[in-house]
Write a protein that holds these residues in place. Structure first.
Motif, PDB file in Angstrom:
ATOM      1  N   VAL A 141      44.156  41.121  43.975  1.00  0.00           N
ATOM      2  CA  VAL A 141      42.996  41.945  44.281  1.00  0.00           C
ATOM      3  C   VAL A 141      43.237  43.363  43.769  1.00  0.00           C
ATOM      4  O   VAL A 141      44.330  43.900  43.912  1.00  0.00           O
ATOM      5  CB  VAL A 141      42.686  41.962  45.798  1.00  0.00           C
ATOM      6  CG1 VAL A 141      43.833  42.562  46.613  1.00  0.00           C
ATOM      7  CG2 VAL A 141      41.390  42.710  46.084  1.00  0.00           C
ATOM      8  N   VAL A 143      42.014  46.972  44.462  1.00  0.00           N
ATOM      9  CA  VAL A 143      41.294  47.806  45.420  1.00  0.00           C
ATOM     10  C   VAL A 143      40.988  49.129  44.722  1.00  0.00           C
ATOM     11  O   VAL A 143      41.896  49.798  44.222  1.00  0.00           O
ATOM     12  CB  VAL A 143      42.131  48.047  46.687  1.00  0.00           C
ATOM     13  CG1 VAL A 143      41.333  48.844  47.714  1.00  0.00           C
ATOM     14  CG2 VAL A 143      42.595  46.718  47.288  1.00  0.00           C
ATOM     15  N   TRP A 176      34.051  42.439  46.055  1.00  0.00           N
ATOM     16  CA  TRP A 176      33.990  42.584  47.506  1.00  0.00           C
ATOM     17  C   TRP A 176      33.585  44.009  47.838  1.00  0.00           C
ATOM     18  O   TRP A 176      34.062  44.958  47.225  1.00  0.00           O
ATOM     19  CB  TRP A 176      35.357  42.272  48.128  1.00  0.00           C
ATOM     20  CG  TRP A 176      35.933  40.951  47.708  1.00  0.00           C
ATOM     21  CD1 TRP A 176      36.718  40.697  46.621  1.00  0.00           C
ATOM     22  CD2 TRP A 176      35.760  39.693  48.372  1.00  0.00           C
ATOM     23  NE1 TRP A 176      37.056  39.373  46.541  1.00  0.00           N
ATOM     24  CE2 TRP A 176      36.483  38.717  47.614  1.00  0.00           C
ATOM     25  CE3 TRP A 176      35.087  39.286  49.517  1.00  0.00           C
ATOM     26  CZ2 TRP A 176      36.525  37.379  47.984  1.00  0.00           C
ATOM     27  CZ3 TRP A 176      35.132  37.949  49.883  1.00  0.00           C
ATOM     28  CH2 TRP A 176      35.839  37.012  49.126  1.00  0.00           C
ATOM     29  N   ALA A 181      36.602  44.484  51.763  1.00  0.00           N
ATOM     30  CA  ALA A 181      37.952  44.816  51.304  1.00  0.00           C
ATOM     31  C   ALA A 181      38.840  45.221  52.472  1.00  0.00           C
ATOM     32  O   ALA A 181      40.024  44.860  52.530  1.00  0.00           O
ATOM     33  CB  ALA A 181      37.893  45.927  50.262  1.00  0.00           C
ATOM     34  N   ALA A 193      36.492  46.061  46.090  1.00  0.00           N
ATOM     35  CA  ALA A 193      37.612  45.392  45.440  1.00  0.00           C
ATOM     36  C   ALA A 193      37.091  44.243  44.588  1.00  0.00           C
ATOM     37  O   ALA A 193      35.942  43.811  44.732  1.00  0.00           O
ATOM     38  CB  ALA A 193      38.592  44.877  46.482  1.00  0.00           C
ATOM     39  N   SER A 195      38.690  40.386  43.081  1.00  0.00           N
ATOM     40  CA  SER A 195      39.811  39.458  43.091  1.00  0.00           C
ATOM     41  C   SER A 195      39.693  38.488  41.927  1.00  0.00           C
ATOM     42  O   SER A 195      38.596  38.204  41.440  1.00  0.00           O
ATOM     43  CB  SER A 195      39.873  38.701  44.421  1.00  0.00           C
ATOM     44  OG  SER A 195      38.678  37.988  44.667  1.00  0.00           O
ATOM     45  N   TYR A 297      48.390  42.787  44.659  1.00  0.00           N
ATOM     46  CA  TYR A 297      47.489  43.943  44.719  1.00  0.00           C
ATOM     47  C   TYR A 297      47.660  44.879  43.522  1.00  0.00           C
ATOM     48  O   TYR A 297      48.737  44.969  42.930  1.00  0.00           O
ATOM     49  CB  TYR A 297      47.779  44.781  45.972  1.00  0.00           C
ATOM     50  CG  TYR A 297      47.288  44.237  47.276  1.00  0.00           C
ATOM     51  CD1 TYR A 297      46.196  44.797  47.933  1.00  0.00           C
ATOM     52  CD2 TYR A 297      47.928  43.163  47.882  1.00  0.00           C
ATOM     53  CE1 TYR A 297      45.755  44.309  49.164  1.00  0.00           C
ATOM     54  CE2 TYR A 297      47.503  42.660  49.108  1.00  0.00           C
ATOM     55  CZ  TYR A 297      46.411  43.239  49.742  1.00  0.00           C
ATOM     56  OH  TYR A 297      45.973  42.758  50.953  1.00  0.00           O
TER      57      TYR A 297
END
Length: 471
Positions: A141, A143, A176, A181, A193, A195, A297
Motif C-alpha cells: 500500500v 499511503v 482507498w 486508509a 492510499a 494498494s 508500505y
C-alpha cells in the motif's frame, strides 16, 4: 548537481556498515574458487549482486558452458543488493506518465509490464530452485500525504488502465479514501492510499542462492578481488582486467557494477551517478498487530517517500520493521548523497528521522518501544542512478565485447533479474521472448550517453497535471 555527478566513484570502500541481511554472513561470503586467478577465461563478470549472479547462472546454463570468472571487490553480495529494504515492488504508476510522455504509450506499457514480470519472476525462481530467502507475496500500500502526489497517482492509474487494459495485472490498483486508509492500513492523516501486488524477501539470501547454483555449474568466484582497470587488447575485442592479484584476459567482459560503473568505464562519468541510501531494522512497537501487518508500505509526501516491509512470520526476528529513505531531510533535499560511495557510515540526521517516522506514521497503533530499543540495526548502501532514469544495458558503443547492466534507480528487485537474462540474450544474438518484452529505453546507445544528469527522477509531482491522452 553537476559537481556531485563529476565525483569519481572509485572502488567500494573497505569495512562497510553491516546490513541486517548480512548478519551472519553466508558461508560463501569470502569464497575463492581457486587460490590463484586464471590467466585467461571466456567471460569475466565484475560484481556479485543480483545482476551479476543472475548473468553468471544464465551463461553457465548454456551447453557447453563457457568458463566464467566473477570478480567481487569485497564479500559476496556486499553491494546494494545485500543492503536494500527487502521490497519487491513494481510502483510503475510513479513513472508511467513521464515514460508515456517521453517514449510513447507502447514503451511505457512495456516498461510497466517488465517491472511486474520481473517482480513475479524473482519469487518464482526462488520457489522453483528451493532458495530459502523468506519470500513473501501479497499486497503493498502507498499511503499518500500530498495533494499533488494524490492527483498524479489518480491520473497515472487511469492512463495505465486505458493503455494496458483494465484486466492487465500490471495495471491493477485499488484506491482507498482517507478513512479507509486509517482503518484498514492503520495510517491516519493521509489523503488516501492505493494498494497493489508486491512482495518481500531477503535479497541477500536470494543472491547467495543464485551464486550457489552458479558455483555448482562451474563459476569461479573470486571475492576480495577488485577490478582496478580494464583495457582493450586488440581489434577483435578481447579485454584484460587488472586486479591486485594479477590480470585476466577475457573474450567478453560484463560490468554488473551499478553505482561504481564509471570507475572502470570513464565514459559513464556523470551518466551513472552513485546515490547513498539509508536503511534501518526496527523492533516493532507493542501495539502493532500481533499477527503482523497485512501489507508492505510506502509513505509518500511532496518530494520523497519512505518504503517499509515487515519481516514475515517464521523468519529470523519476525515482525521487525524494515524502513528506509529519509535522505530528503538532509540539506538541499539530500544533494550531498549523490556522488557519495562511503557506505562505512550512516548520517545521524537520516537515522533519527527514520527512527521517529515509524511511530509517527502508525500513531496510536505503534505503542511503546521494545525494551531493547527501537533500532536493531542501521546501515547504508550505494545505488546507481542514470541521467535519463533508466538502466543502461547492452554492449557499450564502439567497445566490442564490453557489456554492462547497471543503474537500476533503486529498483533492482523489479528490474535486475530479467534485465540480466535479457543481457545474456543480447550477447547470444537475442531470442524471441526477450526481444519482445525488454524495454528499448533500457538499451545503451550513444544518444543516451550524451544526456546530462538531473538527479533522481519520477519522485516529485507537479501540481499541473493536465495529461493529453495519446491515441
Amino acid at each position: 548537481m553537476e559537481d556531485r555527478a563529476s565525483i569519481r566513484p572509485g572502488l567500494p570502500w573497505s569495512n562497510p556498515t553491516v546490513s541486517y541481511w548480512q548478519d551472519p554472513p553466508a558461508p560463501i561470503s569470502n569464497h575463492r574458487t581457486s587460490p590463484e586467478l586464471p590467466n585467461e577465461t571466456d567471460v569475466v563478470i565484475v560484481g556479485s549482486g543480483i545482476t551479476g549472479s543472475t548473468i553468471a547462472n544464465e551463461i553457465l546454463s548454456q551447453e557447453p558452458p563457457p568458463s566464467v570468472i566473477m570478480l567481487e571487490a569485497r564479500t559476496a553480495c556486499s553491494g546494494a543488493t545485500g543492503r536494500n529494504g527487502g521490497h519487491t515492488k513494481h510502483a510503475s504508476y510513479r513513472s508511467f506518465l513521464d515514460n508515456m510522455h517521453v517514449h510513447g504509450k507502447e514503451e511505457a506499457a512495456r516498461i510497466a509490464r517488465f517491472e511486474y514480470r520481473c517482480m513475479k519472476a524473482v519469487h518464482s525462481f526462488a520457489r522453483d530452485n528451493n532458495i530459502k530467502c523468506d519470500s513473501w507475496e501479497g499486497d503493498t500500500v502507498d499511503v499518500i500525504y500530498d495533494e499533488g502526489q494524490w492527483k498524479r497517482a489518480k491520473t497515472a492509474v487511469g492512463e495505465m488502465k486505458r493503455v494496458l487494459g483494465k484486466d492487465d495485472p500490471a495495471a491493477e490498483y485499488t484506491f482507498w479514501g482517507a478513512d479507509e486508509a486509517a482503518n484498514k492500513f492503520l495510517a491516519k492523516g493521509s489523503l488516501g492510499a492505493l494498494s497493489y501486488e508486491a512482495g518481500s524477501l531477503s535479497a541477500y539470501k536470494f543472491v547467495i542462492g543464485v551464486l550457489n547454483l552458479a558455483l555448482s555449474k562451474g563459476l569461479n568466484l573470486q571475492t576480495a578481488t577488485p577490478a582496478v582497470k580494464i583495457a582493450k587488447n586488440d581489434t577483435i575485442g578481447s579485454w584484460t582486467v587488472e586486479t591486485p592479484r594479477g590480470s585476466i584476459k577475457t573474450k567478453k567482459l560484463i560490468l554488473a557494477t551499478n553505482g561504481y560503473s564509471a570507475h572502470l568505464c570513464p565514459v559513464l562519468q556523470g551518466i551513472i551517478v552513485p546515490l547513498r541510501g539509508h536503511m534501518t531494522a526496527q523492533r516493532q512497537g507493542s501495539a502493532m498487530p500481533a499477527g503482523g501487518l497485512s501489507t508492505t508500505y510506502s509513505f509518500i509526501y511532496n518530494d520523497g517517500y519512505e518504503y517499509m516491509i515487515q519481516r514475515p512470520q517464521g523468519s529470523k526476528f519476525e515482525g521487525d520493521i524494515m524502513i528506509g529513505g529519509g535522505s530528503t531531510m538532509l540539506p538541499d533535499a539530500g544533494l550531498c548523497e549523490f556522488g557519495t560511495t562511503d557506505d562505512t557510515i550512516t548520517d545521524p540526521v537520516v537515522i533519527d528521522y527514520l527512527k521517529d517516522c515509524t511511530a509517527r506514521y502508525f500513531g496510536q497503533y505503534w505503542g511503546g518501544d521494545h525494551p531493547d530499543g527501537r533500532i536493531r540495526k542501521a546501515w547504508t548502501g550505494i545505488m546507481g542512478y542514470s541521467a535519463d532514469g533508466f538502466p543502461l544495458v547492452g554492449e557499450l558503443p564502439d567497445e566490442k565485447n564490453l557489456y554492462i547492466a547497471a543503474s537500476f534507480q533503486g529498483l533492482g528487485m523489479v528490474l535486475s533479474f530479467l534485465t540480466a537474462k535479457a543481457l545474456v540474450s543480447m550477447i547470444n544474438g537475442w531470442d524471441d521472448e526477450n526481444v519482445d518484452i525488454f524495454p528499448k529505453a533500457f538499451q545503451i546507445s550513444r544518444e543516451r550517453l550524451a544526456h546530462k544528469f538531473r538527479g533522481r527522477l519520477h519522485t516529485k509531482a507537479p501540481m499541473d497535471l493536465e495529461v493529453k491522452s495519446q491515441s
